[in-house]
Design a protein around this motif. Structure first.
Motif, PDB file in Angstrom:
ATOM      1  N   GLN A 159     -11.792   3.211 -18.646  1.00 45.02           N
ATOM      2  CA  GLN A 159     -11.380   4.564 -18.233  1.00 45.02           C
ATOM      3  C   GLN A 159     -11.798   5.592 -19.268  1.00 45.02           C
ATOM      4  O   GLN A 159     -12.303   6.652 -18.929  1.00 45.02           O
ATOM      5  CB  GLN A 159      -9.859   4.604 -18.025  1.00 45.02           C
ATOM      6  N   MET A 175       0.866  -1.169   0.000  1.00 44.12           N
ATOM      7  CA  MET A 175       0.000   0.000   0.000  1.00 44.12           C
ATOM      8  C   MET A 175       0.911   1.230   0.000  1.00 44.12           C
ATOM      9  O   MET A 175       1.514   1.558   1.024  1.00 44.12           O
ATOM     10  CB  MET A 175      -0.874  -0.020   1.259  1.00 44.12           C
ATOM     11  N   PRO A 176       1.058   1.874  -1.160  1.00 41.96           N
ATOM     12  CA  PRO A 176       1.953   3.022  -1.222  1.00 41.96           C
ATOM     13  C   PRO A 176       1.354   4.250  -0.542  1.00 41.96           C
ATOM     14  O   PRO A 176       0.172   4.263  -0.196  1.00 41.96           O
ATOM     15  CB  PRO A 176       2.116   3.270  -2.721  1.00 41.96           C
ATOM     16  N   SER A 209      -7.388   1.391  -1.058  1.00 39.44           N
ATOM     17  CA  SER A 209      -5.985   1.070  -1.293  1.00 39.44           C
ATOM     18  C   SER A 209      -5.576  -0.144  -0.460  1.00 39.44           C
ATOM     19  O   SER A 209      -4.839  -1.022  -0.929  1.00 39.44           O
ATOM     20  CB  SER A 209      -5.133   2.296  -0.931  1.00 39.44           C
ATOM     21  N   VAL A 260      -6.994  -3.305  -2.016  1.00 43.99           N
ATOM     22  CA  VAL A 260      -6.185  -3.716  -3.176  1.00 43.99           C
ATOM     23  C   VAL A 260      -4.943  -4.476  -2.701  1.00 43.99           C
ATOM     24  O   VAL A 260      -4.557  -5.493  -3.288  1.00 43.99           O
ATOM     25  CB  VAL A 260      -5.786  -2.478  -4.026  1.00 43.99           C
ATOM     26  N   GLN A 264      -0.040   9.104 -10.730  1.00 46.78           N
ATOM     27  CA  GLN A 264      -0.925   8.755  -9.628  1.00 46.78           C
ATOM     28  C   GLN A 264      -0.469   7.482  -8.891  1.00 46.78           C
ATOM     29  O   GLN A 264      -1.114   7.046  -7.951  1.00 46.78           O
ATOM     30  CB  GLN A 264      -2.384   8.638 -10.083  1.00 46.78           C
ATOM     31  N   GLY A 265       0.673   6.938  -9.312  1.00 48.30           N
ATOM     32  CA  GLY A 265       1.285   5.838  -8.559  1.00 48.30           C
ATOM     33  C   GLY A 265       0.801   4.450  -8.946  1.00 48.30           C
ATOM     34  O   GLY A 265       1.258   3.450  -8.389  1.00 48.30           O
ATOM     35  N   THR A 266      -0.151   4.366  -9.908  1.00 45.63           N
ATOM     36  CA  THR A 266      -0.672   3.046 -10.273  1.00 45.63           C
ATOM     37  C   THR A 266       0.373   2.215 -11.014  1.00 45.63           C
ATOM     38  O   THR A 266       0.372   0.995 -10.926  1.00 45.63           O
ATOM     39  CB  THR A 266      -1.955   3.164 -11.116  1.00 45.63           C
ATOM     40  N   LEU A 267       1.273   2.897 -11.750  1.00 43.15           N
ATOM     41  CA  LEU A 267       2.318   2.139 -12.454  1.00 43.15           C
ATOM     42  C   LEU A 267       3.246   1.477 -11.434  1.00 43.15           C
ATOM     43  O   LEU A 267       3.640   0.321 -11.605  1.00 43.15           O
ATOM     44  CB  LEU A 267       3.111   3.053 -13.401  1.00 43.15           C
ATOM     45  N   GLU A 268       3.561   2.224 -10.371  1.00 43.79           N
ATOM     46  CA  GLU A 268       4.408   1.657  -9.318  1.00 43.79           C
ATOM     47  C   GLU A 268       3.709   0.447  -8.690  1.00 43.79           C
ATOM     48  O   GLU A 268       4.327  -0.572  -8.416  1.00 43.79           O
ATOM     49  CB  GLU A 268       4.710   2.715  -8.259  1.00 43.79           C
ATOM     50  N   ARG A 269       2.403   0.611  -8.499  1.00 42.73           N
ATOM     51  CA  ARG A 269       1.634  -0.493  -7.913  1.00 42.73           C
ATOM     52  C   ARG A 269       1.626  -1.696  -8.857  1.00 42.73           C
ATOM     53  O   ARG A 269       1.713  -2.844  -8.416  1.00 42.73           O
ATOM     54  CB  ARG A 269       0.218  -0.028  -7.633  1.00 42.73           C
ATOM     55  N   LEU A 328       0.873   7.256  -1.797  1.00 42.31           N
ATOM     56  CA  LEU A 328      -0.194   7.748  -2.681  1.00 42.31           C
ATOM     57  C   LEU A 328      -1.250   6.659  -2.736  1.00 42.31           C
ATOM     58  O   LEU A 328      -0.922   5.485  -2.673  1.00 42.31           O
ATOM     59  CB  LEU A 328       0.348   7.921  -4.109  1.00 42.31           C
ATOM     60  N   ASN A 329      -2.513   7.011  -2.903  1.00 37.81           N
ATOM     61  CA  ASN A 329      -3.550   5.977  -2.972  1.00 37.81           C
ATOM     62  C   ASN A 329      -3.336   5.036  -4.144  1.00 37.81           C
ATOM     63  O   ASN A 329      -3.638   3.856  -4.058  1.00 37.81           O
ATOM     64  CB  ASN A 329      -4.932   6.599  -3.081  1.00 37.81           C
ATOM     65  N   ALA A 330      -2.769   5.565  -5.234  1.00 37.13           N
ATOM     66  CA  ALA A 330      -2.451   4.735  -6.405  1.00 37.13           C
ATOM     67  C   ALA A 330      -3.634   3.898  -6.863  1.00 37.13           C
ATOM     68  O   ALA A 330      -3.583   2.662  -6.904  1.00 37.13           O
ATOM     69  CB  ALA A 330      -1.239   3.859  -6.125  1.00 37.13           C
ATOM     70  N   LEU A 331      -4.736   4.573  -7.177  1.00 40.40           N
ATOM     71  CA  LEU A 331      -5.951   3.902  -7.660  1.00 40.40           C
ATOM     72  C   LEU A 331      -6.398   4.579  -8.943  1.00 40.40           C
ATOM     73  O   LEU A 331      -6.047   5.738  -9.190  1.00 40.40           O
ATOM     74  CB  LEU A 331      -7.062   4.027  -6.616  1.00 40.40           C
ATOM     75  N   TYR A 332      -7.196   3.873  -9.732  1.00 40.51           N
ATOM     76  CA  TYR A 332      -7.745   4.471 -10.953  1.00 40.51           C
ATOM     77  C   TYR A 332      -8.998   5.258 -10.578  1.00 40.51           C
ATOM     78  O   TYR A 332     -10.008   4.671 -10.173  1.00 40.51           O
ATOM     79  CB  TYR A 332      -8.044   3.381 -11.988  1.00 40.51           C
ATOM     80  N   GLN A 333      -8.891   6.580 -10.679  1.00 46.29           N
ATOM     81  CA  GLN A 333      -9.942   7.474 -10.179  1.00 46.29           C
ATOM     82  C   GLN A 333     -11.279   7.271 -10.891  1.00 46.29           C
ATOM     83  O   GLN A 333     -12.327   7.395 -10.286  1.00 46.29           O
ATOM     84  CB  GLN A 333      -9.512   8.938 -10.337  1.00 46.29           C
ATOM     85  N   ARG A 376      -9.481  -2.321 -18.813  1.00 44.24           N
ATOM     86  CA  ARG A 376      -9.398  -1.175 -17.901  1.00 44.24           C
ATOM     87  C   ARG A 376      -9.215   0.129 -18.677  1.00 44.24           C
ATOM     88  O   ARG A 376      -9.862   1.131 -18.392  1.00 44.24           O
ATOM     89  CB  ARG A 376      -8.230  -1.385 -16.934  1.00 44.24           C
TER      90      ARG A 376
END
Lengths: 227, 242
Positions: free
Chosen positions: B16, A63-64, A127, A130, B79-84, A66-71, B12
C-alpha cells in the motif's frame, strides 16, 4: 443497537433468505448480529450449529454494504490477501481459489487493475469475490445489488442461484422487490420487528388481493404496523 | 498468532505504501530536506549540529511512523476493511505484529537514508556501533506504531489524526533533549519529559552516535523505552478491533 426487537427465525441450509425493509428497519443490524460483529442484548444466535462466531469464521463469507477493499491494491491482490486471512496459506490452493473467485465475478481481464480505478459495479464484484474465495457454507450479503445495472444484477442473481444449488446458504438484505423475487424465503422487517416471514408465494397469497405482487405484499404487511 | 497471516498483513502494508508514491517520497525526501536545512544552517556550529542530528533521527522515525500508522489504521476502520478482517480468523496479534513489521521496514529504510546522508554529506561526527543505533530505532518504531494504532481509535477522520501531532509529537520535540539538553531545562519541564518515550531514544542515540557509547551503558533507558512499547502495544491490542 437497540434497533431490532424480538427477532426470532431460523434459516435452513441451502436456502436463499432475503431480509427486506425500508432504510433503518434493522437489516444491517441483523446482518452484523449474524456475523458476530455486534452482540445481542438478549437471546442467542446459532450459525452453522455454533453460537460462537470465532469457531466458524472460515465457514462464513461476508459482503458488507461498504465495498471494504484496499483501494491501492489490485483486484487479485485484494482477493489473495483475504484468502490468506481465511487461512489459505498454500500458494497453489490459493491461486486456484483466487482464479475461480475472480472468474466467477467475470473480472479476469482486469485482475491487475487497482480497485481505485474500477467502477462502482466492478468494486461490488470484487467484494463478492472476496466473500466467496474461501468457499464458505454461508454467505451473508448486505445489499449486494445496490447500484448495479440490470444486467449485472441478473448476473449476480445467477451466481447466487448456482451457489444455492450447490448447498450454500445465502442471507441477503435488500430493499428492492426485484431482489425479493429471487429469494426462496423472505423476512419483512419494519422498525426492528419481523412483520412477515415466508416464501414469496405465501406472502403474495397472504396479501389478499388477486395477482398481488411482492411489493403489494410488502406494503400490506408494513402498513399494518404503521398507524 | 499465525505466521502466514502476519506476513500477509505486513506485505499488504508495504505494498500500500509503495504504491502511494507521494507518501513514499515524503518518508525519504522530507527528512533529508529538513536534515539539509539543519545541517547547512548550523555548519559553523558543529557542537550543536552533532547533538541535534542524532536526535532528529529519532524524531523522524517517531513522527513519520506515528503518522503513517495512524492514517493507515484509520483508513482500515473507515473503509470497512477492519470490519471485514474482524470476521476472518485473524487475531489481534496478527494485526499488530503485521503492521509493526510493515512499518519497521520503512522506518529502517528512512533511518538508513538519513544516517547515510547525515554522516556522508553533512559534517556530523559519528562514533559507535551502527546496529546499536538501529536497535534503538526498532524500539522507537514499536512505540510509534502502537501509539498510531491507539490514537486512530479516537479519530474519526485523517484530519483528526493530524490534530494529535501538536499534542503527542511536538511536545516531545521540545522537551526531550532534541533542541535543548534535558539537564538544561527548568526542573518542571525536565520532570514532565520523563513521560515522553522520545527522551530515552534521544539520550541513547546521542550517546551512541556522538560519544561512541554502547547500548550496555543504557540499561535503564532501554527498559523504560521497551516499557513504553509494551504499554502502548497492550493499549493498541485492546482497541485494535474497534
Amino acid at each position: 443497537m437497540g434497533v431490532l426487537r424480538e427477532l426470532t427465525t431460523s434459516i435452513p441450509r441451502g436456502e436463499i433468505c432475503g431480509i427486506l425493509g425500508a432504510n433503518g428497519a434493522g437489516k444491517t443490524t441483523a446482518m452484523r448480529l449474524v456475523m458476530g460483529l455486534i452482540k445481542p442484548k438478549k437471546g442467542s444466535i446459532t450459525v452453522l450449529g455454533d453460537t460462537l462466531r470465532r469457531n466458524n469464521h472460515d465457514r462464513i463469507g461476508y459482503m458488507p454494504q461498504l465495498n471494504a477493499l484496499y483501494q491501492e491494491l489490485s483486484i487479485e491482490e485484494n482477493v489473495h490477501f483475504f484468502a490468506r486471512m481465511y487461512g489459505m496459506s498454500g500458494r497453489q490452493e490459493r491461486n486456484v481459489a483466487v482464479d475461480k473467485a475472480i472468474s466467477l465475478v467475470e473480472l479476469n481481464d482486469r485482475r491487475r487493475n487497482s480497485v481505485a480505478n474500477l467502477s462502482g459495479g466492478m468494486r461490488q464484484r470484487v467484494s463478492l469475490a472476496v466473500a466467496l474465495v474461501h468457499s464458505p457454507e454461508l454467505l451473508v450479503l448486505d445489499e449486494p445489488t445496490v447500484g448495479l445495472d440490470p444486467v449485472l444484477r441478473r448476473s449476480f442473481w445467477d451466481h447466487f442461484s448456482s451457489l444455492s444449488d450447490n448447498g450454500i446458504t445465502l442471507f441477503i438484505s435488500s430493499h428492492t422487490m426485484d431482489d425479493a423475487n429471487h429469494c426462496d424465503r423472505l423476512i419483512f422487517l419494519q422498525e426492528g420487528h419481523i412483520v412477515a416471514d415466508g416464501s414469496p408465494e405465501e406472502l403474495r397469497a397472504a396479501a389478499g388481493a388477486e395477482r398481488a405482487t411482492l411489493e403489494d405484499a410488502f406494503l400490506h404487511f408494513v402498513l399494518k404496523v404503521i398507524p | 498468532m499465525n505466521f502466514d497471516r502476519t506476513i500477509a498483513i505486513s506485505n499488504r502494508v508495504i505494498r500500500q505504501v509503495t504504491k502511494d508514491h507521494r507518501s513514499l517520497a515524503l518518508i525519504i525526501v522530507a527528512p533529508v530536506l529538513v536534515m539539509s536545512l539543519v545541517g547547512f544552517s548550523l555548519v559553523d556550529q558543529e557542537d550543536i549540529l552533532n547533538r541535534i542530528a542524532p536526535a532528529l533521527l529519532g524524531v523522524f522515525v517517531l513522527f513519520f511512523t506515528f503518522l503513517l500508522t495512524g492514517v493507515s489504521f484509520l483508513r482500515e476502520r473507515s473503509q470497512g476493511t477492519l470490519e471485514r478482517l474482524n470476521i476472518t480468523p485473524v487475531s489481534r496479534a496478527d494485526l499488530l505484529v503485521g503492521y509493526l513489521f510493515g512499518f519497521l521496514l520503512f522506518a529502517m529504510l528512512q533511518s538508513a537514508v538519513i544516517l547515510g546522508y547525515t554522516v556522508l554529506v553533512l559534517p556530523v561526527l559519528y562514533q559507535g556501533a551502527i546496529w546499536h543505533v538501529f536497535l534503538v530505532l526498532v524500539l522507537l518504531t514499536i512505540v510509534a506504531v502502537s501509539l498510531g494504532i491507539l490514537v486512530s481509535t479516537f479519530a474519526k477522520n485523517e484530519f483528526q489524526v493530524v490534530q494529535f501531532i501538536p499534542i503527542i509529537i511536538v511536545p516531545q520535540i521540545f522537551l526531550t533533549g532534541v533542541i535543548v539538553p534535558v539537564e538544561s531545562m527548568p526542573w518542571v519541564l525536565e520532570k514532565i519529559s520523563i513521560v515522553f518515550p522520545l527522551r530515552y531514544a534521544v539520550e541513547m542515540l546521542v550517546g551512541i552516535m556522538l560519544e561512541g557509547r554502547s547500548l550496555v551503558d543504557f540499561g535503564t533507558e532501554i527498559i523504560v523505552l521497551a516499557g513504553f512499547g509494551i504499554v502502548f502495544l497492550i493499549g493498541a491490542s485492546l482497541t485494535v478491533r474497534r
